[in-house]
Design a protein around this motif. Structure first.
Motif, short mmCIF file in Angstrom:
data_model
loop_
_atom_site.label_atom_id
_atom_site.label_comp_id
_atom_site.label_asym_id
_atom_site.label_seq_id
_atom_site.Cartn_x
_atom_site.Cartn_y
_atom_site.Cartn_z
N PRO A 689 47.04 28.37 41.45
CA PRO A 689 47.52 27.78 42.71
C PRO A 689 47.34 26.26 42.72
O PRO A 689 46.43 25.74 42.07
N GLY A 690 48.19 25.57 43.48
CA GLY A 690 48.11 24.11 43.52
C GLY A 690 47.92 23.59 44.92
O GLY A 690 48.05 24.34 45.90
N GLU A 691 47.59 22.30 45.02
CA GLU A 691 47.50 21.64 46.32
C GLU A 691 47.95 20.19 46.17
O GLU A 691 47.95 19.63 45.07
N VAL A 692 48.30 19.60 47.30
CA VAL A 692 48.84 18.24 47.31
C VAL A 692 48.08 17.42 48.35
O VAL A 692 47.85 17.90 49.47
N VAL A 693 47.70 16.19 47.97
CA VAL A 693 47.03 15.27 48.90
C VAL A 693 47.88 14.00 48.99
O VAL A 693 48.10 13.33 47.98
N ILE A 694 48.36 13.71 50.19
CA ILE A 694 49.20 12.53 50.42
C ILE A 694 48.42 11.52 51.26
O ILE A 694 47.94 11.86 52.35
N GLN A 695 48.26 10.31 50.75
CA GLN A 695 47.57 9.25 51.49
C GLN A 695 48.60 8.34 52.13
O GLN A 695 49.55 7.90 51.47
N SER A 696 48.41 8.04 53.43
CA SER A 696 49.42 7.25 54.14
C SER A 696 48.77 6.43 55.25
O SER A 696 47.75 6.81 55.82
N TYR A 697 49.41 5.27 55.54
CA TYR A 697 49.01 4.47 56.69
C TYR A 697 49.93 4.75 57.88
O TYR A 697 49.77 4.15 58.94
N ALA A 698 50.92 5.64 57.68
CA ALA A 698 51.83 6.01 58.78
C ALA A 698 52.04 7.52 58.75
O ALA A 698 53.17 8.01 58.60
N PRO A 699 50.94 8.30 58.88
CA PRO A 699 51.06 9.77 58.72
C PRO A 699 51.90 10.44 59.80
O PRO A 699 52.36 11.56 59.61
N GLU A 700 52.14 9.72 60.90
CA GLU A 700 52.92 10.31 61.99
C GLU A 700 54.42 10.21 61.77
O GLU A 700 55.21 10.82 62.50
N HIS A 701 54.86 9.46 60.74
CA HIS A 701 56.30 9.28 60.50
C HIS A 701 56.94 10.63 60.14
O HIS A 701 56.39 11.43 59.39
N TYR A 702 58.14 10.86 60.67
CA TYR A 702 58.78 12.17 60.48
C TYR A 702 59.07 12.49 59.02
O TYR A 702 59.08 13.66 58.62
N ALA A 703 59.29 11.47 58.18
CA ALA A 703 59.55 11.73 56.75
C ALA A 703 58.30 12.33 56.09
O ALA A 703 58.40 13.24 55.25
N ILE A 704 57.13 11.85 56.49
CA ILE A 704 55.88 12.36 55.92
C ILE A 704 55.50 13.69 56.54
O ILE A 704 55.06 14.63 55.86
N GLN A 705 55.70 13.83 57.85
CA GLN A 705 55.38 15.08 58.54
C GLN A 705 56.20 16.25 57.99
O GLN A 705 55.68 17.33 57.73
#
Length: 843
Positions: A689-705
């Protein structure tokens, strides 16, 4: 008969066919698509025959017609359908016909004129006294008689002071001058040794071989032990002998030596494991059935295959191609990036063997030429490559596959600025072929066309007809999509973590290292740091030729401009205020690599970006090492985000998800969503199984959500709402006109005049108006001119105009008509115009 020839001069003034008389001896050889050498403006240039016509239809009097000087290929390199396609590309993308034709041929066939001179034996025999009276530098006469035809450059090098003597001899006729077109690369020939024809006689001769010629005997013994011809170089290496010894045996009649044509095979010596078709899931089988039906019906139909990462799209491609080959037709497979090519080649060569030709930019000119010849000579039935492989010279194409169809690399950024997707659909119409556009994150234009969500008045994408939507929403073997966690880096900073790694990503990396599993880290920015700034006075190191900051590269300790190539040493102190508080800001892949080594001593990192993959074969080398588990982390730019399939990758980390989110480009949100979704799909593709960690300064942006939840449909709904409000594709079409000049006042003046003329032309055609629904079904608007986002590049100021239009408007026709006086007359005043139809980059 006359030949209508497009001459190899990249100028708008000569962008038309010129008439040449076809000499009697070439009448049976020259046909449309032939490459010829023709006299033009006092020179001999390469040209392409696009048509033949009776002599009495020539545009000029027969007395002024010049004959074709030479035929460059016995078989025409361009098929009639490619000439028709070039005319379409030239018209659609506002480029010259020669630019379109050149895009369809390997660079090896871009010939140039060579001048040769030779001694005229006929003149010497008829005028011996005059020939003897000509003064030539000492030794030149004998050298020319002995050498035959020699290049003029070679003559100049050997006799640097002989220019006036040579000119006099040419004028008199003692030296004959000839101009011929020669290609950059020729067919490769290797000196090869053939075994004795009469083996029994050779064995008898060997018994009486003189002892003093033992080395010759060894050569003969070796050649009797092999069944096939041996390249001279290999024979010399195998026997420890020399070429002169081999030639001595050949002189005695026991061996034959001759040049043999051989191909430059980029995959020579590589063994590809043969694979068999896999059992398809129900979803895969349904998709294949639809594609195969179209192939068998010879129906030029486009399909949009929307399949999540890991859903088995490649196996569907392979089995669809087999259906195509079973009908004795050919297939083209386009892949977006060079990093995809090694794994893709392995899959296709493993299934179809030598029937596959590979065409991509990392091949040498010679290798690309030989792969292209394999296709033209019908020795290959499948072409795999980057965007230019769409022009592969196949006779009967049954299927064209564009993998990761959303990728911007399918749009060429130099003239001709074609999009491979549109060209594919046009070629499919010519051949009656199916087109499959495959992606986990289809471009909004493709998806909108397939689901008919665009406005009824919006223009279609040229040749790009509405595709049928095919879906594969689940992974093979029902494997789950990896969970994605988004980390707010603002919170990390407030919590005292100033590292480029969040605490969650650090823990996940440490966990993988402990378990012996692998990780992929994405940072879509190469170099060590984004820019260099003085903390005392605010000075930023800028490129002296472009309005862009310089990027610092740790390995070379240089500041480099990624637009013009300018480089300079990194300053030890501020050039402006001499402060020593000059610092590197931002994060590049080099810096991440350095930080990983500090945090995890002994970690094995492979970094893949433009700086580490310049050498030939470097992509394949790095991916092979990672596939063999000789590295713990694969760190790279977007080239590690797509198409890679490694069973032990269980963690994907995105260092800065916002890199492309805030660019001045209406597609920035779409590109961010696509990149995050694609790289997330590299994790957990097999048993682990895998997992993904995304680091962002704009985590609320719809592209990231939406990327966090693998929710393509929600992203599309939100993004289309913004596009509709702003009047951007797919609700209209765009043409970008970029103008540049060394002088800003001149550029401003010409730019304003051009934009006004374009508005006037649209008004006269009755289509000028805003593209927001307020001005009828047809509308064309002209925005600008304004300074380009990068306002100066390579010492030239840059302005741009944007044409937005919808409905059945002949925008390229209006543009070409308006451009004519600026390109061919005096009104342009040296301003350079660049036209980009359906642009993908607004910078």
């Amino acid at each position: 008969m006359i030949a209508r020839v497009i001459v190899d001069v990249p100028s708008r003034q000569t962008d038309r066919p010129f008439d040449y008389e076809v000499p009697q001896e070439l009448q049976g050889w020259i046909e449309p698509g032939s490459r010829v050498g023709v006299p033009f403006a006092g020179r001999v240039l390469q040209g392409f025959v696009i048509g033949l016509a009776p002599l009495d239809t020539a545009e000029v009097d027969r007395s002024r017609l010049k004959p074709v000087a030479e035929l460059l290929d016995p078989l025409p390199p361009l098929r009639p359908d490619l000439i028709e396609l070039a005319e379409w590309v030239s018209d659609k993308y506002c480029c010259t016909m020669i630019a379109a034709l050149q895009a369809m041929l390997p660079a090896a066939l871009k010939g140039k004129a060579e001048r040769h001179v030779r001694w005229s034996e006929a003149f010497e025999a008829s005028e011996p006294a005059a020939a003897e009276a000509v003064l030539l530098p000492e030794g030149m006469r004998e050298w020319l008689k002995r050498s035959g035809a020699v290049k003029l450059e070679a003559l100049r090098e050997r006799f640097p002071d002989g220019a006036e003597y040579v000119k006099a001899a040419i004028r008199l006729g003692l030296l004959e001058e000839r101009v011929a077109i020669r290609d950059k690369v020729s067919i490769r020939k290797v000196l090869t040794v053939f075994p004795p024809d009469d083996r029994e006689a050779a064995e008898q001769a060997m018994e009486q071989w003189p002892a003093r010629a033992a080395k010759q005997r060894d050569i003969l013994v070796h050649m009797l032990s092999v069944d096939a011809p041996v390249p001279m170089q290999q024979l010399v290496a195998d026997t420890g002998s020399s070429a002169s010894v081999v030639k001595a045996v050949a002189d005695k009649g026991w061996l034959t030596i001759r040049e043999v044509e051989t191909e430059r095979d980029p995959y020579a010596g590589r063994m590809f494991k043969k694979t068999e078709p896999l059992t398809l899931t129900e979803g895969q089988a349904q998709v294949l059935e639809q594609i195969a039906k179209s192939v068998h019906a010879r129906e030029p139909k486009p399909f949009l295959l929307h399949g999540v990462t890991g859903s088995g799209k490649t196996e569907v491609y392979l089995q669809a191609i087999q259906e195509c080959l079973d009908m004795d037709r050919q297939a083209i497979v386009l892949v977006p990036e060079i990093s995809l090519t090694p794994q893709m080649v392995e899959r296709f060569k493993g299934r179809f063997g030598d029937a596959v030709a590979v065409l991509h930019s990392r091949l040498s000119h010679g290798e690309k030429y030989d792969e292209w010849r394999k296709i033209r000579e019908r020795r290959a039935q499948v072409a795999v490559g980057a965007r230019s492989a769409i022009f592969a010279p196949f006779e009967s194409i049954g299927l064209i596959i564009i993998d990761e169809e959303h990728e911007s690399s399918y749009k060429q950024e130099e003239s001709p600025k074609y999009h491979a997707r549109d060209v594919a659909v046009k070629r499919a119409r010519q051949h009656g072929a199916a087109v499959v556009l495959g992606s986990a994150t289809p471009s909004l234009e493709s998806y909108a066309a397939a689901t008919a969500v665009r406005s009824p008045h919006a223009a279609g994408s040229g040749a790009f007809a509405a595709p049928a939507l095919l879906s594969m929403p689940g992974r093979v073997a029902d494997r789950p999509m990896p969970p994605v966690e988004v980390i707010d880096m603002r919170g990390e900073l407030q919590g005292g973590n100033r590292s480029m790694f969040s605490r969650r990503l650090y823990e996940a990396l440490a966990d993988r290292l402990e378990r012996g599993e692998q990780s992929v880290l994405l940072l879509n920015r190469r170099g060590y740091s984004t820019f260099v700034m003085c903390r005392s006075c605010g000075y930023t190191a800028m490129c002296p030729h472009c309005d862009i900051s310089l990027t610092y590269h740790q390995k070379t300790r240089l500041l480099r401009c990624h637009y013009c190539g300018h480089s300079e040493g990194a300053p030890a102190k501020c050039p402006s205020c001499e402060s020593e508080h000059i610092r590197f800001f931002g994060t590049g892949t080099q810096r991440v690599e350095e930080e990983l080594v500090k945090l995890f001593p002994g970690i094995r990192v492979i970094r893949m970006d433009v700086d580490t993959t310049t050498e030939k074969g470097s992509h394949e080398k790095w991916l092979k090492l990672f596939g063999e588990r000789k590295a713990d982390v694969l760190l790279g730019t977007q080239m590690v985000a797509k198409g890679l399939d490694f069973p032990y990758v269980t963690l994907v980390g995105v260092i800065a998800a916002d890199t492309s989110l805030h660019l001045p480009d209406f597609r920035s949100a779409e590109r961010t969503f696509q990149l995050l979704t694609q790289v997330a799909g590299r994790a957990g593709r097999h048993e682990l199984p895998g997992e993904v960690v995304i680091q962002s300064y704009a985590p609320e942006h719809y592209a990231i959500q939406t990327a966090q939840h693998h929710d393509y449909e929600s992203f599309v709904r939100e993004e289309l709402m913004h596009r509709r409000a702003m009047g951007y594709p797919p609700y209209c079409r765009l043409i970008l006109i970029t103008m540049s000049h060394e002088q800003l006042p001149m550029l401003t003046d010409v730019g304003e005049k051009f934009a006004q003329r374009l508005r006037d032309a649209a008004g006269a055609a009755g289509v000028y108006g805003r593209v927001d629904g307020s001005s009828g079904p047809k509308a064309l608007d002209v925005l600008g001119p304004v300074a380009s986002p990068i306002a100066r590049m390579k010492d030239r100021y840059r302005f741009q105009c944007m044409i937005k239009y919808r409905g059945n408007v002949d925008a390229t026709g209006l543009l070409n008509k308006t451009l004519q006086p600026f390109l061919q007359g005096t009104e342009g005043r040296g301003v350079q115009f660049g036209i980009d139809v359906d642009p993908h980059m607004i910078l």
